[in-house]
Design a protein around this motif. Structure first.
Motif, PDB file in Angstrom:
ATOM      1  N   GLY A  60       2.956   0.119  -1.082  1.00 55.46           N
ATOM      2  CA  GLY A  60       2.752   0.165  -2.517  1.00 55.46           C
ATOM      3  C   GLY A  60       3.463  -1.015  -3.154  1.00 55.46           C
ATOM      4  O   GLY A  60       4.683  -1.017  -3.298  1.00 55.46           O
ATOM      5  N   ASP A  62      -1.373  -2.790  -5.268  1.00 53.84           N
ATOM      6  CA  ASP A  62      -1.855  -2.153  -4.045  1.00 53.84           C
ATOM      7  C   ASP A  62      -1.140  -0.828  -3.813  1.00 53.84           C
ATOM      8  O   ASP A  62       0.057  -0.707  -4.122  1.00 53.84           O
ATOM      9  N   THR A  70      -5.277  -0.335  -4.134  1.00 54.03           N
ATOM     10  CA  THR A  70      -6.181  -0.231  -5.275  1.00 54.03           C
ATOM     11  C   THR A  70      -6.966   1.073  -5.230  1.00 54.03           C
ATOM     12  O   THR A  70      -7.065   1.730  -4.187  1.00 54.03           O
ATOM     13  N   LYS A  71      -7.539   1.417  -6.363  1.00 57.08           N
ATOM     14  CA  LYS A  71      -8.371   2.614  -6.420  1.00 57.08           C
ATOM     15  C   LYS A  71      -9.561   2.501  -5.478  1.00 57.08           C
ATOM     16  O   LYS A  71     -10.008   3.499  -4.893  1.00 57.08           O
ATOM     17  N   LEU A  79      -8.422   3.349  -1.952  1.00 60.80           N
ATOM     18  CA  LEU A  79      -8.158   4.779  -1.818  1.00 60.80           C
ATOM     19  C   LEU A  79      -9.440   5.592  -1.808  1.00 60.80           C
ATOM     20  O   LEU A  79      -9.518   6.634  -1.155  1.00 60.80           O
ATOM     21  N   THR A 117      -7.553  10.191   2.446  1.00 58.12           N
ATOM     22  CA  THR A 117      -6.182   9.955   1.996  1.00 58.12           C
ATOM     23  C   THR A 117      -5.194  10.975   2.548  1.00 58.12           C
ATOM     24  O   THR A 117      -3.979  10.784   2.414  1.00 58.12           O
ATOM     25  N   ILE A 132       1.500   6.038   1.403  1.00 55.77           N
ATOM     26  CA  ILE A 132       1.852   4.853   0.622  1.00 55.77           C
ATOM     27  C   ILE A 132       3.368   4.692   0.648  1.00 55.77           C
ATOM     28  O   ILE A 132       4.108   5.601   0.275  1.00 55.77           O
ATOM     29  N   ASP A 150       6.112   3.164  -1.142  1.00 50.05           N
ATOM     30  CA  ASP A 150       6.268   2.623  -2.487  1.00 50.05           C
ATOM     31  C   ASP A 150       7.438   1.650  -2.544  1.00 50.05           C
ATOM     32  O   ASP A 150       8.598   2.051  -2.521  1.00 50.05           O
ATOM     33  N   ARG A 194       3.541   8.070 -10.127  1.00 49.24           N
ATOM     34  CA  ARG A 194       2.843   7.795  -8.868  1.00 49.24           C
ATOM     35  C   ARG A 194       1.679   8.743  -8.642  1.00 49.24           C
ATOM     36  O   ARG A 194       0.672   8.359  -8.029  1.00 49.24           O
ATOM     37  N   ARG A 240      -1.072   7.351 -10.842  1.00 52.88           N
ATOM     38  CA  ARG A 240      -1.482   6.020 -10.379  1.00 52.88           C
ATOM     39  C   ARG A 240      -2.299   6.095  -9.097  1.00 52.88           C
ATOM     40  O   ARG A 240      -3.289   5.380  -8.927  1.00 52.88           O
ATOM     41  N   TRP A 241      -1.898   6.940  -8.168  1.00 54.33           N
ATOM     42  CA  TRP A 241      -2.551   6.998  -6.863  1.00 54.33           C
ATOM     43  C   TRP A 241      -3.357   8.268  -6.641  1.00 54.33           C
ATOM     44  O   TRP A 241      -3.771   8.553  -5.514  1.00 54.33           O
ATOM     45  N   TYR A 299       2.928   9.809  -0.802  1.00 50.66           N
ATOM     46  CA  TYR A 299       3.677   8.555  -0.837  1.00 50.66           C
ATOM     47  C   TYR A 299       5.136   8.822  -0.502  1.00 50.66           C
ATOM     48  O   TYR A 299       5.626   9.953  -0.575  1.00 50.66           O
TER      49      TYR A 299
END
Length: 834
Positions: free
Chosen positions: A450, A454, A456-457, A460, A465, A470, A472, A483, A486-487, A492
């Protein structure tokens, strides 16, 4: 990893203004001001065609590591591969055939990937039922004997029960001289030993420095049995850049020591980079490249981290096949060492990096030029949706398996720090990368960094997933981070990059760690499943290492003040009022810096390229003090008053040298503005007095750091030379090792990419032979200008630094001088503070 940013943090509302985007950022540097991803365009991809490849057998391995290969029968092959095996090569297949030549050591056949789910990307393999956990405690016993040679016999290590899906845990109990540790893995047994040392015996085995010499002959009893369970499943360690910045030429014994320390502090997943070039070298010879071409393309070990990140190629080489074989053997031993302790060796995965002209040599391949990274032409990216990618990935993983064995976790960051997507559909490409990984290692976890924007959507959206983690790298750097939003709820690990380039600067945003780890885990939709220990270089900040890894094992919130007080007591083997006062000063100062823009402290001006307006050494580092300098100065005074009986440990000596070094470095930010004022006033006597003082401080600094083994340029350089078979090869690897510290790369990288002094560090030899000479030349030019009443002569600093990087002068490999005497001299030379 990469470089730091100088401004603007990302927020949930969107990226910051990108109008002032620098031309390049090294991987893993401080977070970027402009974490924007390249524009990605969707395109329709052609259906994948079936092709067969001829894979010459991977190099054989002898000994225990070689046993990772397994025999397969036709019955074990998936239906698609079985059909291919009995029907022969498909029409139109090239010279690469499906089976290795006679007499070769065949790789394990790859297996077909999981089916695709058009609505969500890739779907993972079905989960298997939990299995009883059994393991051999002998590797943990061997590590314990290395860590505690005088006391290992007083520990009984007992493998605990449970299944492979249970959380890791340990239990510590026992009477004086008879301590029992039960643990769920070999590494967790060592974590239990580490907990005992920390909380019962009051001793520290840090990174670096320890106080085990203060342990009594008979270890103390455990008042009552204590059980600790891991609060998170993933305890990941090592930045992609650690090998480059911490020591690309380290021995197996040095890597093994690192593994022992990571296990002692509760880590269970470790990135293994050493030798990663050899699978590329082996596999790409079947895709139109000669061995000589590939040896020119692969960088020297000091720069390979960034080649694996698809940022550069070729620099610091060429490498020899002998060196690559030796590094691959070393990497295999490291992976085996991790497996023996029940830890996961995290291996580099394949996501499409190829040499120039790949498409011309492989009909049907589509490659995308990746543009510039810090003055380097990046390697091309092979479109993962193309059938040639499937073949090359299979060849890569087969070679990697033969060298390193299998793993359940692989590191990949496509399009790291920029890169161009071209016409590639990132969603489809990500799915194809995961499919290729699963074809070789069904259900393996993909670890992605992360960093900047990165992952990116689009990436993902293309993968399963539930099999992604991730790491971070910005958890403690910016504010207003969400987070989960965002993800999209992807798992993560909260991470920290508190060191960039191996800077010898102390401090970290530890209060941010403590607050966010607790509050982020408590969120109702929390996707936090791990910690990620990600300094760009390790072995520089023992308090930060201890505290961050403790997060994963403490059942409740950690009190920062109490933690540092306890750390001070065990760090030198006994409670001491002066030690406690010293670490309280350090806690309030460099270890309580806030988030917002930075995750590391400022570097030194002694290591900066000379200028009267210098505000930092590395372009990407903080430009001013991030805490009150008086805290470090007072800490030095307290450390000098620690009970003489506690001054014999390597922990005390390291901390004393490091704190004195930091106090001196901080004073450079006071002294340089005074020199500037004297010069601008034309006051030649004052200018000479102040520049003499500067030179005197640099001499003291060089002598001070020369008294501790962790600050020696000589060991860094001799390690590089030891890998060369002749003088020319030795000189080449020494340049690889010197350049990463100074010019970093070619001139376009050093100047246009702003990477000169990115990896600055206050080491004995480096201070005296480069930094002090550089400042002396500069001040001499200014003095001449004052005398002549003319403008100072311009200096080509890149040429100056390149000349140094090409030297082969030898430097001490053993420390000299009394750390206490030298630190006291530093304190006497600095102004006192209240």
């Amino acid at each position: 990893m990469r470089k730091q940013i100088a401004a603007g943090a990302p927020s949930a509302a969107g990226p910051p203004d990108t109008s002032r985007r620098p031309r390049a950022r090294p991987s893993g540097s401080a977070a970027p001001n402009d974490p924007t991803a390249p524009t990605q365009t969707e395109t329709t991809t052609a259906p994948t065609e079936t092709r067969t490849t001829r894979m010459p057998g991977p190099i054989p391995r002898s000994g225990r590591a070689g046993r990772v290969r397994r025999r397969f029968t036709l019955a074990a092959l998936p239906a698609a591969l079985l059909t291919l095996a009995v029907s022969g090569a498909s029409p139109g297949a090239g010279a690469r055939a499906a089976q290795p030549p006679a007499g070769s050591s065949a790789p394990v056949p790859v297996r077909a990937g999981a089916p695709e789910d058009p609505a969500r990307g890739v779907r993972g393999p079905a989960r298997s039922a939990p299995r009883p956990r059994t393991f051999d405690a002998a590797p943990a016993r061997a590590a314990l004997e290395r860590l505690l040679p005088r006391h290992a016999a007083q520990f009984t290590l007992v493998p605990a029960g449970g299944t492979d899906t249970d959380a890791d845990s340990f239990t510590v109990s026992g009477t004086a001289g008879a301590i029992t540790v039960r643990g769920s893995t070999g590494a967790t047994l060592l974590t239990g030993v580490g907990w005992y040392l920390q909380h019962v015996a009051g001793a520290d085995i840090g990174w670096p420095g320890d106080s085990i010499g203060m342990l009594p002959a008979v270890l103390p009893a455990v008042p009552a049995p204590v059980t600790r369970g891991a609060q998170v499943r993933h305890r990941y360690a090592l930045n992609d850049t650690d090998d480059g910045y911490s020591g690309p030429y380290r021995t197996f014994e040095e890597h093994r020591r690192q593994i022992d320390l990571l296990a002692l502090h509760g880590i269970n997943e470790v990135f293994v980079q050493v030798g990663a070039e050899y699978p590329y070298y082996r596999a790409l010879q079947r895709f139109g490249y000669t061995a000589e071409e590939l040896r020119e393309w692969i960088p020297g070990p000091g720069h390979q981290s960034w080649w694996l990140l698809q940022n550069l190629s070729g620099f610091g080489g060429p490498v020899t096949e002998r060196l690559m074989r030796e590094r691959a053997e070393l990497g295999g031993r490291i992976a085996e060492q991790l497996r023996g302790l029940g830890m996961t060796p995290v291996l580099p995965g394949y996501f499409g990096t190829v040499p120039p002209s790949f498409a011309e040599r492989n009909p049907g391949a589509t490659t995308v030029p990746q543009g510039d990274w810090a003055g380097f032409d990046r390697p091309d990216w092979l479109d993962p949706v193309s059938p040639v990618f499937t073949e090359l990935a299979a060849a890569f993983y087969a070679e990697q398996r033969a060298l390193f064995g299998d793993s359940t976790m692989y590191r990949m960051s496509p399009l790291h720090e920029g890169g161009q997507t071209g016409s590639v559909d990132v969603k489809q490409a990500a799915g194809a990368v995961q499919q290729a990984l699963w074809a070789a290692h069904p259900g393996a976890l993909w670890a992605v960094l992360g960093w900047q924007d990165d992952p990116t959507k689009e990436l993902l959206a293309g993968v399963d997933t539930s099999k992604l983690l991730i790491l971070d790298g910005l958890s403690d750097r910016y504010n207003r981070l969400d987070r989960e939003t965002r993800w999209g709820g992807v798992p993560y690990a909260i991470g920290t990059i508190y060191n960039f380039g191996g800077h010898t600067t102390i401090g970290a945003n530890t209060s941010v760690w403590l607050e966010r780890f607790t509050s982020w885990r408590a969120k109702s939709d929390s996707a936090l499943t791990g910690i990620a220990y990600l300094p760009e270089a390790t072995g520089t900040n023992p308090a930060a290492f201890d505290l961050f890894t403790d997060l994963a094992w403490e059942p409740g919130p950690v009190d920062q003040r109490k933690w540092f007080a306890d750390f001070a007591a065990r760090r030198y083997g006994r409670p001491d009022a002066e030690a406690s006062a010293a670490w309280e000063e350090l806690r309030e100062g460099p270890y309580s810096t806030p988030s917002g823009l930075w995750s590391e402290s400022q570097d030194s001006l002694f290591t900066a390229r000379p200028s009267l307006t210098a505000v930092g050494s590395a372009y990407w580092s903080p430009k001013s003090m991030r805490y009150q300098a008086g805290s470090v100065r007072r800490a030095l005074d307290h450390l000098l008053k620690v009970d003489p009986r506690l001054r014999g440990s390597s922990a005390y000596r390291f901390d004393l040298v490091d704190t004195a070094r930091q106090a001196l470095a901080n004073h450079s930010r006071v002294l340089l503005p005074q020199i500037k004022t004297a010069y601008e006033a034309g006051d030649l006597p004052l200018f000479r007095k102040l520049t003499d003082e500067w030179a005197g401080h640099e001499r003291k600094l060089d002598e001070l750091v020369g008294s501790d083994p962790n600050f020696l340029l000589g060991t860094w350089l001799s390690a590089a030379r030891s890998h060369g078979a002749d003088r020319a090869e030795q000189d080449r690897y020494e340049y690889d090792a010197r350049s990463i510290l100074t010019v970093w790369g070619r001139q376009s990288t050093s100047e246009g990419g702003f990477l000169h002094d990115y990896a600055n560090r206050e080491w004995s030899g480096l201070v005296g032979e480069l930094y002090a000479r550089r400042w002396a030349s500069y001040f001499a030019s200014l003095e001449e200008a004052l005398v002549r009443r003319a403008a100072p002569k311009a200096v080509d600093w890149h040429a100056f630094e390149e000349d140094w990087a090409r030297l082969t002068t030898r430097h001490p490999e053993r420390p000299s001088g009394d750390p206490y005497v030298l630190a006291a001299a530093v304190a006497a030379a600095l102004p006192a503070v209240n």
